[in-house]
Each structure stands twice: as C-alpha cells, then as structure tokens.
Design a protein around this motif. Sequence first.
Motif, short mmCIF file in Angstrom:
data_model
loop_
_atom_site.label_atom_id
_atom_site.label_comp_id
_atom_site.label_asym_id
_atom_site.label_seq_id
_atom_site.Cartn_x
_atom_site.Cartn_y
_atom_site.Cartn_z
N PRO A 29 0.84 -1.22 0.00
CA PRO A 29 0.00 0.00 0.00
C PRO A 29 0.86 1.25 0.00
CG PRO A 29 0.05 -1.02 2.18
CD PRO A 29 0.73 -1.98 1.24
N HIS A 30 0.35 2.30 -0.58
CA HIS A 30 1.08 3.55 -0.63
C HIS A 30 0.11 4.71 -0.45
CE1 HIS A 30 -0.29 2.73 -4.77
NE2 HIS A 30 -0.41 4.04 -4.87
N TYR A 31 0.65 5.82 -0.02
CA TYR A 31 -0.16 7.00 0.23
C TYR A 31 -0.17 7.92 -0.98
CZ TYR A 31 -0.22 5.84 5.21
OH TYR A 31 -0.41 5.23 6.41
N ARG A 32 -1.30 8.57 -1.18
CA ARG A 32 -1.37 9.65 -2.16
C ARG A 32 -0.72 10.90 -1.55
NH1 ARG A 32 -4.66 8.77 -6.44
NH2 ARG A 32 -6.02 6.93 -6.36
N PRO A 33 -0.23 11.80 -2.40
CA PRO A 33 0.40 13.02 -1.87
C PRO A 33 -0.52 13.77 -0.90
CG PRO A 33 0.81 12.83 -4.22
CD PRO A 33 -0.16 11.74 -3.87
N LEU A 34 0.02 14.14 0.25
CA LEU A 34 -0.66 14.91 1.29
C LEU A 34 -1.78 14.13 1.98
CD1 LEU A 34 -0.88 18.43 -0.44
CD2 LEU A 34 0.93 17.50 1.01
N ALA A 35 -1.88 12.82 1.77
CA ALA A 35 -2.90 12.02 2.45
C ALA A 35 -2.54 11.88 3.92
CB ALA A 35 -3.01 10.65 1.80
N PRO A 36 -3.53 11.78 4.79
CA PRO A 36 -3.22 11.61 6.23
C PRO A 36 -2.72 10.21 6.53
CG PRO A 36 -5.58 11.50 5.85
CD PRO A 36 -4.97 11.88 4.52
N SER A 37 -2.01 10.08 7.64
CA SER A 37 -1.49 8.78 8.05
C SER A 37 -1.49 8.69 9.57
CB SER A 37 -0.07 8.57 7.53
OG SER A 37 0.51 7.42 8.12
N PRO A 38 -2.00 7.59 10.11
CA PRO A 38 -1.98 7.43 11.58
C PRO A 38 -0.64 6.94 12.10
CG PRO A 38 -3.04 5.54 10.56
CD PRO A 38 -2.72 6.49 9.44
N LEU A 39 0.33 6.70 11.21
CA LEU A 39 1.62 6.15 11.64
C LEU A 39 2.51 7.18 12.31
CD1 LEU A 39 2.51 3.95 8.52
CD2 LEU A 39 1.56 3.20 10.71
N TRP A 40 2.24 8.47 12.09
CA TRP A 40 3.12 9.51 12.58
C TRP A 40 2.36 10.43 13.54
CZ3 TRP A 40 7.82 8.30 10.99
CH2 TRP A 40 7.95 7.58 9.80
N PRO A 41 3.04 10.97 14.53
CA PRO A 41 2.36 11.82 15.53
C PRO A 41 1.66 13.02 14.91
CG PRO A 41 4.55 11.18 16.32
CD PRO A 41 4.46 10.73 14.89
N ASP A 42 2.21 13.59 13.83
CA ASP A 42 1.58 14.77 13.23
C ASP A 42 0.47 14.41 12.25
OD1 ASP A 42 3.01 13.76 11.12
OD2 ASP A 42 4.37 15.47 10.92
N GLY A 43 0.23 13.11 12.01
CA GLY A 43 -0.87 12.68 11.16
C GLY A 43 -0.63 12.84 9.68
N ARG A 44 0.58 13.21 9.28
CA ARG A 44 0.88 13.42 7.86
C ARG A 44 1.66 12.23 7.30
NH1 ARG A 44 4.31 17.63 6.54
NH2 ARG A 44 5.39 17.32 8.53
N SER A 45 1.33 11.83 6.04
CA SER A 45 2.10 10.76 5.39
C SER A 45 3.39 11.31 4.78
CB SER A 45 1.27 10.09 4.30
OG SER A 45 0.88 11.02 3.30
N ALA A 46 3.40 12.57 4.34
CA ALA A 46 4.59 13.17 3.74
C ALA A 46 5.55 13.56 4.86
CB ALA A 46 4.21 14.40 2.91
N ARG A 47 6.81 13.14 4.72
CA ARG A 47 7.79 13.42 5.75
C ARG A 47 8.75 14.52 5.30
NH1 ARG A 47 4.97 12.69 8.95
NH2 ARG A 47 6.68 12.90 10.48
#
Length: 224
Positions: A29-47
Amino acid sequence: MKIMTLIALAALTLTAGCERTFRNMYDTPHYRPLAPSPLWPDGRSARDPVDGSVARSEGTFAGTTSGRLGGVTPAPVPGPYDTIRDDLRTNVPQGTSGATIELPPMTTALLERGRQRFDIFCAPCHSVAGDGDGMIARRGFPHPPSYHSDRLREASNAHFYAVITDGYGAMHSYARRVPPDDRLAIIAYIRALQFSQHAPVARLDRSDLAQLDRASPGGTTPPR
C-alpha cells in the motif's frame, strides 16, 4: 476418500492464502500526496527531508529542470584537451589541437581489457565491429560514425581520449564511468579494430592470406 478430499481442499486453501500474502508484498500500500497517516504523531504521510538534503526535483522548476536552477554555479567549459591526464600530455600548445597521447605497449592483456570495456560501454552504439551499427542505434538512436572511416582512422589518440572524457554530439561524457587507464585500453582496442579492417597485405602471414583467399569472391585476395 472423504478424508483425502478434505486434505486436498485444506492444502488448496493454505496455498491460496500464501499467494495472497505474497501478493500483498508485491503490491504494497502507498499514500497519495498529502494524504493523512496514523503512523506519525503529526498525522501526515509526507515526511520532511532529513537534515542536509539537497533539493533536486521540487518547487517551480521540478517539471523542467533538476530543481537546482540558480543554486549551483555552472562548471567552466573545458578547453581543447583540458581533461587529458597531466602525465599523458605531450606537445599540447595552448588553444590548439596538437595534443598527442602515447598508448601503453600493445599486449594481449591490454587488448583484452580494452575489448571488455569496449563491449560494455561502446559496443551498444558503435557495435562490436566498430562500424556504428550497434543495437541501440538500430532502435532509433543516432548512428555514430564508423571507426573505419578515413577521418577516424587518421584521428589522434588524444581525440578519442577527449571524446570518451567529455562526450561528443549525442554521446555523453564517460569520465565518471571509465577511468583513465581504461580509456587508453579502449583506444588501443579501437586501433586493433581499425587495423583488422585495413591491414596492409604485406603485413599478413600465409595463414591470413589463405583465409582471405577463401573469403574473397573467386578466391582472389583483395588489394589493400
């Protein structure tokens, strides 16, 4: 019979499960640009880039340049034969093309090394015969000139060295791919290729002349 059937069905089920697991590994699985992610404290998939990263493909110029336009000072354009290694320079007047390069002694080891490097870096375009009809050229890339033309048979070793180092026309520089000693080995092999197609008859032995007679129409040795 029923037990065998159940065992077969169970085996098929397990096999299907394994294949699904492997398929999930193939298509992760992969994220779309700027999609949210629960994996990171700030909720962003883009690092954010790590410290010290150099921007190459972002911002205004990402679609048309390396992204570094204006950020890197262009390298100066080298003059004639400027890239020739200092210990190989002999008789190089400033601003002229009178450079010469002496090749190492023609040994079997040198030619074998030259052929190996030539087949890797040169033959795809220039062909193994050096006639400019390589596989990449056959598929639409511009055909390079034949090494067996009068112009390139009379070209200096320094010319070939500069072309390998700096590139020429559609050919890119191979300075980072081919070290100086291998450039000399390639030039030596090019000279061997040229000699193979333009060797004077007076320098051939009897076995070579016999092969020419068998290969020539009518069994007549072609003039050289």
